[in-house]
Design a protein around this motif. Structure first.
Motif, PDB file in Angstrom:
ATOM      1  N   ALA B 166       1.143  -0.944   0.130  1.00  0.00           N
ATOM      2  CA  ALA B 166       0.255   0.698  -0.239  1.00  0.00           C
ATOM      3  C   ALA B 166       0.831   1.016  -0.318  1.00  0.00           C
ATOM      4  O   ALA B 166       0.301   1.822  -0.538  1.00  0.00           O
ATOM      5  CB  ALA B 166      -0.753  -0.247   1.277  1.00  0.00           C
ATOM      6  N   ILE B 167       1.311   1.169   0.938  1.00  0.00           N
ATOM      7  CA  ILE B 167       2.823   2.187   0.665  1.00  0.00           C
ATOM      8  C   ILE B 167       3.408   2.719  -0.512  1.00  0.00           C
ATOM      9  O   ILE B 167       3.440   3.542  -1.056  1.00  0.00           O
ATOM     10  CB  ILE B 167       4.309   2.155   1.645  1.00  0.00           C
ATOM     11  N   VAL B 168       3.565   1.477  -0.775  1.00  0.00           N
ATOM     12  CA  VAL B 168       4.728   1.620  -2.383  1.00  0.00           C
ATOM     13  C   VAL B 168       3.485   2.201  -3.463  1.00  0.00           C
ATOM     14  O   VAL B 168       3.992   2.944  -4.076  1.00  0.00           O
ATOM     15  CB  VAL B 168       5.148   0.097  -3.360  1.00  0.00           C
ATOM     16  N   GLN B 169       2.158   1.800  -3.780  1.00  0.00           N
ATOM     17  CA  GLN B 169       1.653   2.334  -4.805  1.00  0.00           C
ATOM     18  C   GLN B 169       0.638   3.451  -4.039  1.00  0.00           C
ATOM     19  O   GLN B 169       0.698   4.538  -6.016  1.00  0.00           O
ATOM     20  CB  GLN B 169      -0.140   1.541  -4.325  1.00  0.00           C
ATOM     21  N   ALA B 170       0.647   4.470  -2.956  1.00  0.00           N
ATOM     22  CA  ALA B 170       1.325   5.580  -2.411  1.00  0.00           C
ATOM     23  C   ALA B 170       2.327   6.176  -2.964  1.00  0.00           C
ATOM     24  O   ALA B 170       1.403   7.442  -3.893  1.00  0.00           O
ATOM     25  CB  ALA B 170       0.979   5.191  -0.963  1.00  0.00           C
ATOM     26  N   ALA B 171       3.281   5.891  -2.470  1.00  0.00           N
ATOM     27  CA  ALA B 171       4.200   6.031  -3.748  1.00  0.00           C
ATOM     28  C   ALA B 171       4.674   6.412  -4.932  1.00  0.00           C
ATOM     29  O   ALA B 171       4.375   7.508  -5.430  1.00  0.00           O
ATOM     30  CB  ALA B 171       5.492   5.923  -3.406  1.00  0.00           C
ATOM     31  N   GLN B 172       3.923   5.258  -5.428  1.00  0.00           N
ATOM     32  CA  GLN B 172       3.749   6.009  -6.761  1.00  0.00           C
ATOM     33  C   GLN B 172       2.105   6.439  -7.494  1.00  0.00           C
ATOM     34  O   GLN B 172       2.860   7.193  -8.615  1.00  0.00           O
ATOM     35  CB  GLN B 172       3.326   3.901  -7.762  1.00  0.00           C
ATOM     36  N   ALA B 173       1.427   6.264  -7.095  1.00  0.00           N
ATOM     37  CA  ALA B 173       0.099   7.657  -7.049  1.00  0.00           C
ATOM     38  C   ALA B 173       0.604   9.150  -6.820  1.00  0.00           C
ATOM     39  O   ALA B 173       1.177   9.729  -7.803  1.00  0.00           O
ATOM     40  CB  ALA B 173      -1.071   7.149  -5.817  1.00  0.00           C
TER      41      ALA B 173
END
Lengths: 82, 405
Positions: B166-173
């Protein structure tokens, strides 16, 4: 069960679902939508009342009543017919 | 294009503390809260051990009606999101530029089981809202409605690596400029007695050998480990670019320098040295770091016999044998979907405190040569940390964090 008791049940379950109605004095002409209940809240309230009185009314028949007095009347009619 | 994702707000709840201040204090004091689980629907002819959250202390901002409709997982998400939201001053951000990623899938099993059992003989009265609440993405609904989030919101699943994903996905967003701020929530995994039984039968959940001494049951990296002990938790991490944080005069906790994800290509819950090493190496490479830069590792460390061993071998293979490490799960248990997020929060709180929390029950480490923080917390300034989460399905994730100067 009387229409008044059904109205009280509707009021009780509406307070559970919709915020800010703790002090509201429910009357038969109250409309759930005007009290802040969206369509899902209204379906939830109707189901809670049905569960409380052991009645099962098809969802489509619940679209008729225009206020909680009429809703209580519909439930009473179904209860008496059951 | 934005660069340098940083963390500007965090919220957390666990059995040993609600909110960052209480959580950090309990971590550094080495507190635990293990016992036979009491929550309705957790036991059936069983006495599974775990750490359960006490009654959640909500502020008035979250209404009684919202809480009535919200599952335990949704309630925990609202609690941590509120804490993170206030800290990161998100009331001052255009809601169309805020996103939310919820980490975890099939997270509300206990609540669903409760509904199925309650209406088994009277399905006609099933609540219409079951149609909403059976989906994990209901958490996105609750959270975006409560906070007015208008950018994006969805769930990502990667078993026990979900919280880091989730943190990785948030960073990508944020890095792809879809939003300016994105919050990652590691969702509370609400196990029913069915999941407990399955995990126990699989040999993943610890045995009942410590049934009479629950405080001793959770023992990551100790010779007497025999599986994980469940612990309810949930965390929220606010990710945004450094530039965006500066607009609101915030002092970030840390920068996410890089991450690595690697798959084992194996459905079974067999940890793979190759997969874990690859994820760590990918994270170091993405950060432009060598292993010599890392001065703290927050390992996955569940207490699984093969999992613990494989992880330590991976750390050695990556040149991380001399680095300080402890095991957050020894204090709070394994949060499954929440673990990755909550352990990143534990890492950043230790970074800010300049101290490392103790590891409980690490009496005989399976590898005594490593730099363990054992029964007492120690003073240590973390500058560059590595956090690890692995999940069933062979997913390995590693994140590199740099203290904000």
């Amino acid at each position: 069960m009387t229409q008044m008791e059904l109205l009280d049940l509707i009021a009780q379950h509406t307070r559970e679902i919709v915020p800010g109605l703790d002090a509201h004095q429910f009357v038969a002409s109250d409309r759930l939508a005007d009290l802040g209940a969206n369509s899902i809240d209204r379906a939830e309230i109707a189901m809670l009342v049905q569960e409380s009185v052991g009645l099962s009314v098809p969802r489509v028949e619940l679209f008729g009543p225009r206020n909680i007095g009429e809703l209580a009347g519909l439930f009473l009619q179904k209860l008496n017919a059951a | 294009m934005p660069r340098n994702p940083v963390v500007t707000g965090m919220g957390v709840i666990s059995a040993i503390g609600q909110g960052k201040a209480a959580f950090a204090k309990a971590l550094l004091a080495g507190e635990t809260a293990f016992g036979v689980m009491q929550r309705r629907g957790r036991q059936r002819e069983s006495a599974y051990l775990g750490a359960e959250i006490r009654e959640i202390g909500f502020s008035q901002e979250i209404t009684r009606q919202t809480l009535r409709a919200a599952s335990l997982s949704a309630q925990a998400a609202l609690f941590v999101l509120l804490e993170a939201w206030v800290e990161a001053r998100l009331y001052d951000v255009d809601p169309r530029r805020i996103g939310l990623i919820v980490g975890g899938s099939n997270i509300q099993q206990r609540e669903l089981t409760q509904v199925h059992e309650a209406y088994r003989d009277s399905p006609a009265f099933l609540r219409p809202t079951y149609a909403l609440s059976f989906m994990d993405s209901d958490l996105c609904g609750f959270c975006t409605a409560q906070f007015g989030i208008r950018g994006l919101a969805y769930t990502v699943g990667g078993a026990s690596a979900s919280g880091q994903l989730a943190i990785v996905q948030a960073a990508q967003a944020v890095l792809t400029n879809q939003v300016d701020v994105c919050i990652a929530v590691g969702a509370l995994m609400d196990l029913s007695h069915w999941e407990c039984r399955g995990l126990r039968a699989l040999g993943a959940m610890g045995s009942d050998r410590y049934a009479n001494e629950p405080a001793l049951a959770c023992r990551p990296f100790d010779r007497d480990h025999d599986g994980f002990i469940f612990g309810e938790s949930c965390g929220a991490v606010v990710v945004e670019s450094l530039e965006s944080s500066q607009c609101r005069g915030l002092e970030p906790y840390a920068a996410l320098r890089g991450w690595g994800i690697a798959m084992d290509g194996n459905r079974n819950p067999d940890p793979s040295l190759e997969g874990e090493t690859q994820a760590i190496q990918n994270a170091l490479d993405a950060s432009g770091w060598t292993s010599a830069r890392i001065d703290y590792v927050n390992p996955h460390g569940t207490g699984s016999i093969v999992g613990d061993e494989t992880e330590l071998k991976a750390l050695q293979a990556c040149g991380l044998a001399g680095v300080f490490l402890n095991a957050t799960k020894s204090l709070i248990g394994h949060g499954l979907s929440a673990a990755g997020t909550v352990e990143v929060i534990a890492t950043l709180l230790q970074m800010r405190a300049g101290r490392l929390h103790p590891t409980r029950n690490l009496e005989n480490p399976i590898d005594p040569a490593l730099n363990w923080v054992k029964e007492k917390s120690i003073e240590h300034q973390i500058d560059n940390a590595l956090t690890l989460s692995m999940g069933f399905g062979g997913i390995n994730t590693a994140l590199c964090w740099q203290r904000h100067h």
